[in-house]
Design a protein around this motif. Sequence first.
Motif, short mmCIF file in Angstrom:
data_model
loop_
_atom_site.label_atom_id
_atom_site.label_comp_id
_atom_site.label_asym_id
_atom_site.label_seq_id
_atom_site.Cartn_x
_atom_site.Cartn_y
_atom_site.Cartn_z
N SER A 48 34.81 22.72 50.53
CA SER A 48 35.56 23.23 49.94
C SER A 48 35.02 24.18 48.99
O SER A 48 33.87 24.12 48.28
N ASP B 60 35.55 24.82 46.22
CA ASP B 60 35.49 24.30 44.54
C ASP B 60 34.18 23.27 44.46
O ASP B 60 34.24 22.48 43.48
N ALA C 267 32.08 23.00 41.19
CA ALA C 267 32.62 22.40 40.16
C ALA C 267 32.78 20.92 40.07
O ALA C 267 32.44 20.22 39.10
N HIS D 258 41.71 18.87 42.18
CA HIS D 258 42.03 20.19 41.91
C HIS D 258 43.15 20.65 42.65
O HIS D 258 43.33 20.50 43.70
N ILE E 288 35.17 31.47 39.94
CA ILE E 288 34.68 30.77 40.98
C ILE E 288 33.24 31.08 41.45
O ILE E 288 32.78 32.30 41.36
N ILE F 107 33.08 27.03 36.03
CA ILE F 107 34.40 25.99 36.07
C ILE F 107 33.94 24.63 35.79
O ILE F 107 34.47 24.00 34.79
N HIS G 255 44.27 29.50 36.06
CA HIS G 255 43.78 28.99 37.13
C HIS G 255 44.44 27.67 37.77
O HIS G 255 45.38 27.81 38.45
N PHE H 143 42.55 20.63 36.86
CA PHE H 143 41.67 19.61 37.34
C PHE H 143 41.60 18.65 36.77
O PHE H 143 41.85 18.21 35.59
#
Length: 228
Positions: free
Chosen positions: A80, A82, A85, A101, A140, A145, A166, A169
């Motif tokens: 991912s 993300d 993060a 998320h 990102i 983040i 955004h 989370f």
Amino acid sequence: MSGELSAEVSRLRETVAALHAELVRYGLVAWTAGNVSARVPGHDLMVIKPSGVSYDDLRPDNMIVCDLHGAVVEGDLSPSSDTAAHAYVYRAMPEVGGVVHTHSGYATAWAARGESIPCHLTAQADEFGGEIPVGPFALIGGDDIGKGIVATLSGHRSPAVLMRNHGVFTIGRDARAAVKAAVMCEDVARTAHLTRALGTPVPMAAGDIDALFDRYQNVYGQTGSSAR
Ligand SMILES: [Zn+2]
């Protein structure tokens, strides 16, 4: 991987793949947005969704195993977008076993306005212990983040943060708890939106919010089970 670690990773692959279906079931995600991860307890590893794969095609065997700096340890696809993060949160918050998320609609509308969700409902007091806070705007790609999530949620009762402009989370002691927080965050955000649209919410006393949070976190549910 040792046999014991390999068995634990297999179990978490199943869990994380299955929990992604919950994001769809509760209407929290569109297309390939959103992700769930789980820490591998006792190891500097996590299991996370692959990038850009349709929810219908997510299976235990295409989940990605990464270290806690986001480097792929096991898996053929990219993790991912993300991942950094999630990894930052696991490094900074050892008590966290799961991260989720989403860009779920009502909660993200509060994030777009940079407005925390005030606590005017017993259900929010139960789950979040007060307001659901807003975190900073962060691009990102690096650790920004993750830093924003950790800075906002450290020492805060809420397991959910609305990252400004955004989305949501959430954290939990395991991935299932983080998914529950994401579901409840969207539910509370929707009701708070309707309340605001219809009029002025009636304030709750801080002592009542404290009492509800304490009861729900410590007394409610099936004692000794993982029902919550
Ligand atoms: Zn996002």
